[in-house]
Design a protein around this motif. Sequence first.
Motif, PDB file in Angstrom:
ATOM      1  N   ALA A 109      19.301  51.751  57.409  1.00 51.61           N
ATOM      2  CA  ALA A 109      20.245  51.480  58.619  1.00 51.61           C
ATOM      3  C   ALA A 109      19.724  52.506  59.719  1.00 51.61           C
ATOM      4  O   ALA A 109      18.735  53.580  59.164  1.00 51.61           O
ATOM      5  CB  ALA A 109      21.453  51.927  58.050  1.00 51.61           C
ATOM      6  N   LYS A 110      20.374  52.558  60.635  1.00 51.69           N
ATOM      7  CA  LYS A 110      20.223  53.445  61.693  1.00 51.69           C
ATOM      8  C   LYS A 110      21.510  54.031  62.239  1.00 51.69           C
ATOM      9  O   LYS A 110      22.182  53.490  63.065  1.00 51.69           O
ATOM     10  CB  LYS A 110      19.662  52.716  63.175  1.00 51.69           C
ATOM     11  N   ILE A 111      21.829  55.139  61.540  1.00 48.81           N
ATOM     12  CA  ILE A 111      22.984  55.961  61.855  1.00 48.81           C
ATOM     13  C   ILE A 111      22.515  57.360  62.295  1.00 48.81           C
ATOM     14  O   ILE A 111      21.983  57.899  61.554  1.00 48.81           O
ATOM     15  CB  ILE A 111      23.853  55.959  60.550  1.00 48.81           C
ATOM     16  N   THR A 112      23.300  57.801  63.329  1.00 46.16           N
ATOM     17  CA  THR A 112      23.105  59.082  63.612  1.00 46.16           C
ATOM     18  C   THR A 112      24.430  60.033  63.868  1.00 46.16           C
ATOM     19  O   THR A 112      25.550  59.212  64.184  1.00 46.16           O
ATOM     20  CB  THR A 112      22.111  59.201  64.990  1.00 46.16           C
ATOM     21  N   GLY A 113      24.373  61.181  64.028  1.00 46.85           N
ATOM     22  CA  GLY A 113      25.755  61.803  64.003  1.00 46.85           C
ATOM     23  C   GLY A 113      26.599  61.994  62.972  1.00 46.85           C
ATOM     24  O   GLY A 113      27.748  62.489  63.095  1.00 46.85           O
ATOM     25  N   ALA A 114      26.414  61.623  61.693  1.00 45.69           N
ATOM     26  CA  ALA A 114      27.354  61.708  60.780  1.00 45.69           C
ATOM     27  C   ALA A 114      27.596  63.049  60.428  1.00 45.69           C
ATOM     28  O   ALA A 114      26.584  63.981  60.351  1.00 45.69           O
ATOM     29  CB  ALA A 114      26.911  60.931  59.354  1.00 45.69           C
ATOM     30  N   GLY A 115      28.643  63.631  60.080  1.00 50.69           N
ATOM     31  CA  GLY A 115      28.943  64.994  60.138  1.00 50.69           C
ATOM     32  C   GLY A 115      29.713  65.668  61.431  1.00 50.69           C
ATOM     33  O   GLY A 115      29.889  66.865  61.469  1.00 50.69           O
ATOM     34  N   ALA A 125      35.612  61.000  61.051  1.00 50.44           N
ATOM     35  CA  ALA A 125      35.977  62.202  60.000  1.00 50.44           C
ATOM     36  C   ALA A 125      34.211  62.837  59.741  1.00 50.44           C
ATOM     37  O   ALA A 125      33.461  62.115  60.005  1.00 50.44           O
ATOM     38  CB  ALA A 125      36.489  61.652  58.593  1.00 50.44           C
ATOM     39  N   LYS A 126      34.654  64.075  59.352  1.00 46.97           N
ATOM     40  CA  LYS A 126      33.340  64.876  59.273  1.00 46.97           C
ATOM     41  C   LYS A 126      33.057  65.151  57.885  1.00 46.97           C
ATOM     42  O   LYS A 126      32.275  66.458  57.756  1.00 46.97           O
ATOM     43  CB  LYS A 126      33.364  66.014  60.143  1.00 46.97           C
ATOM     44  N   GLU A 127      33.652  64.759  56.977  1.00 48.64           N
ATOM     45  CA  GLU A 127      33.476  65.419  55.529  1.00 48.64           C
ATOM     46  C   GLU A 127      32.114  65.110  55.011  1.00 48.64           C
ATOM     47  O   GLU A 127      31.265  64.199  55.239  1.00 48.64           O
ATOM     48  CB  GLU A 127      34.459  64.522  54.711  1.00 48.64           C
ATOM     49  N   PRO A 128      31.741  66.072  53.901  1.00 47.81           N
ATOM     50  CA  PRO A 128      30.088  65.890  53.505  1.00 47.81           C
ATOM     51  C   PRO A 128      29.938  64.494  52.736  1.00 47.81           C
ATOM     52  O   PRO A 128      28.888  64.093  52.845  1.00 47.81           O
ATOM     53  CB  PRO A 128      30.264  67.201  52.664  1.00 47.81           C
ATOM     54  N   GLU A 129      31.100  64.083  52.189  1.00 46.18           N
ATOM     55  CA  GLU A 129      30.971  62.831  51.487  1.00 46.18           C
ATOM     56  C   GLU A 129      30.442  61.454  52.594  1.00 46.18           C
ATOM     57  O   GLU A 129      29.694  60.607  52.119  1.00 46.18           O
ATOM     58  CB  GLU A 129      32.144  62.385  50.926  1.00 46.18           C
ATOM     59  N   ILE A 130      30.992  61.800  53.938  1.00 44.54           N
ATOM     60  CA  ILE A 130      30.732  60.944  54.896  1.00 44.54           C
ATOM     61  C   ILE A 130      28.932  60.904  55.128  1.00 44.54           C
ATOM     62  O   ILE A 130      28.197  60.012  55.489  1.00 44.54           O
ATOM     63  CB  ILE A 130      31.380  61.267  56.189  1.00 44.54           C
ATOM     64  N   ALA A 171      30.618  59.069  45.537  1.00 46.67           N
ATOM     65  CA  ALA A 171      30.167  58.017  44.486  1.00 46.67           C
ATOM     66  C   ALA A 171      30.817  56.719  44.690  1.00 46.67           C
ATOM     67  O   ALA A 171      30.298  55.557  44.691  1.00 46.67           O
ATOM     68  CB  ALA A 171      30.189  58.528  43.118  1.00 46.67           C
ATOM     69  N   VAL A 172      32.315  56.788  45.176  1.00 46.81           N
ATOM     70  CA  VAL A 172      32.954  55.703  45.104  1.00 46.81           C
ATOM     71  C   VAL A 172      32.777  54.961  46.178  1.00 46.81           C
ATOM     72  O   VAL A 172      33.180  53.632  46.453  1.00 46.81           O
ATOM     73  CB  VAL A 172      34.527  56.073  44.965  1.00 46.81           C
ATOM     74  N   ALA A 173      32.088  55.638  47.288  1.00 45.67           N
ATOM     75  CA  ALA A 173      31.762  54.856  48.611  1.00 45.67           C
ATOM     76  C   ALA A 173      30.295  54.238  48.446  1.00 45.67           C
ATOM     77  O   ALA A 173      29.793  53.252  48.978  1.00 45.67           O
ATOM     78  CB  ALA A 173      31.780  55.365  49.577  1.00 45.67           C
ATOM     79  N   LEU A 174      29.541  54.986  47.550  1.00 50.09           N
ATOM     80  CA  LEU A 174      28.042  54.683  47.534  1.00 50.09           C
ATOM     81  C   LEU A 174      27.828  53.687  46.886  1.00 50.09           C
ATOM     82  O   LEU A 174      26.954  52.647  47.110  1.00 50.09           O
ATOM     83  CB  LEU A 174      27.128  56.089  46.763  1.00 50.09           C
TER      84      LEU A 174
END
Length: 417
Positions: free
Chosen positions: A203-209, A186-191, A25-28
């Motif tokens: 946005a065009k982001i791939t590979g998060a996690g 980092a691979k945290e679920p929050e990311i 939430a603090v990043a969103l």
Amino acid sequence: MKLLEITGGETLSGTIRISGAKNSAVALIPAAILADSESTICNIPEITDIDALCDILDDLGVSVKRSTESVIVDPTNLKNKEIPENLSRKLRASYYFMGALLGKYKKVEMCFPGGCSIGARPIDLHLKGFEALGAKVKVKGNKYTVEAKKLKGAPIYLDIASVGATINIMLAAVKAEGKTTIDNAAKEPEIVNVATFLNSMGAKITGAGTSTIKIVGVEHLKGCFHEVIPDRIEAGTYLIIGALCGKKLKIDNIIPEHLESLTSKLQEIGASLEIGPDYITISKKAGYKGVRVQTATYPGFPTDLQQPFTTLLTQCKGNSKLEETIYENRFMHVPYLVDMGADIVIEGDTLKIKGPTKLQAREVVATDLRAGAALVAAALTAKGTTKITNVEHILRGYERIVEKLKAVGAKIKSLEI
Ligand code: UD1
């Protein structure tokens, strides 16, 4: 100032519903200002860190409408101005405004963020990432000015898989020209939660996690609807409390996969768990045995649960070892646990714990958020009535903790002093 009074020894049963994840939430909320239109984010926890972020939005001219568990952020009238130090100091995550404002306006001015005192916590990796994208960083005293003529995608390698740096670089890179690659991300679920939000915005982001995140910059982002994932650290804290004094205590509205490093340790000490699709039920068992734990980046054992887990290890038979690998000063809870009767020795970055030891009520201080959680767990286990001061730290990250614990049978009171 608030004080918690907890009388230990009660058996806790019933259901605790877990709130939205603080660290998502603090990043969103800062991420929402990257859009040109309104976003609705639901499952927002009611914690004081969110109040502090909303104060910053308000100061920047962003319209924020809050209702139970949701927030509507409309950045249409956003003014890019310096964030006052009294606002940025209230929480660590204020640093996400650096990435978001830099991404949107190519310039940001703000002071060093606040947060728990659990180590040096520099932001050099965030700044290196901004510089790799073409920004110039000026530091004057405590104030950072980060500015770019234009942001250009670039390959970025993080020396440490930092949660904050990974998210902040994503925020700055989503509108940069061309392609950015973050390696050793980092691979945290929050990311993943933040990347999903940004992708819904266009946005065009791939590979998060995974440890490689790829971002192709876009010109515009539009507001959208998004949901915060359940808080795995809040859930983990209540699971630890359940192992200490629960009887069929159900921790509900969670993603059990996010908690595997904890649940495997709980099973190893001998706790009784029933793992469902979105809940875990836990009961205290007799005869827990000591284990070795090492904190690590996700999917390893979270540093944020190291402190509450220390309390549980004081109730396990034999010698336990708990090694903290992420922060250099995250043992502030230990002297208080020792005062309550625990047998813990600090050796460098490792705790050596001998158990089980009976815990006695004392007057203790929540020096930081998760130290506070460790002391709540200890107080619920101890004989007598424990008084915990500096409760403000706990309220930064645990939504309605008093009500949630009371509802499952804890003797807990919040007093104003
Ligand atoms: C986030 C979480 C926090 C959690 C931590 C580790 C938020 C708001 N907070 O904090 O609850 O304990 O992840 O899971 O999401 N480091 C540097 N330079 C940097 C950045 C980090 O040296 O530029 C170091 C830190 O001092 C620390 C380690 O890297 O020793 C990990 O920090 P990081 O993952 O960045 O933690 P935060 O994002 O601050």
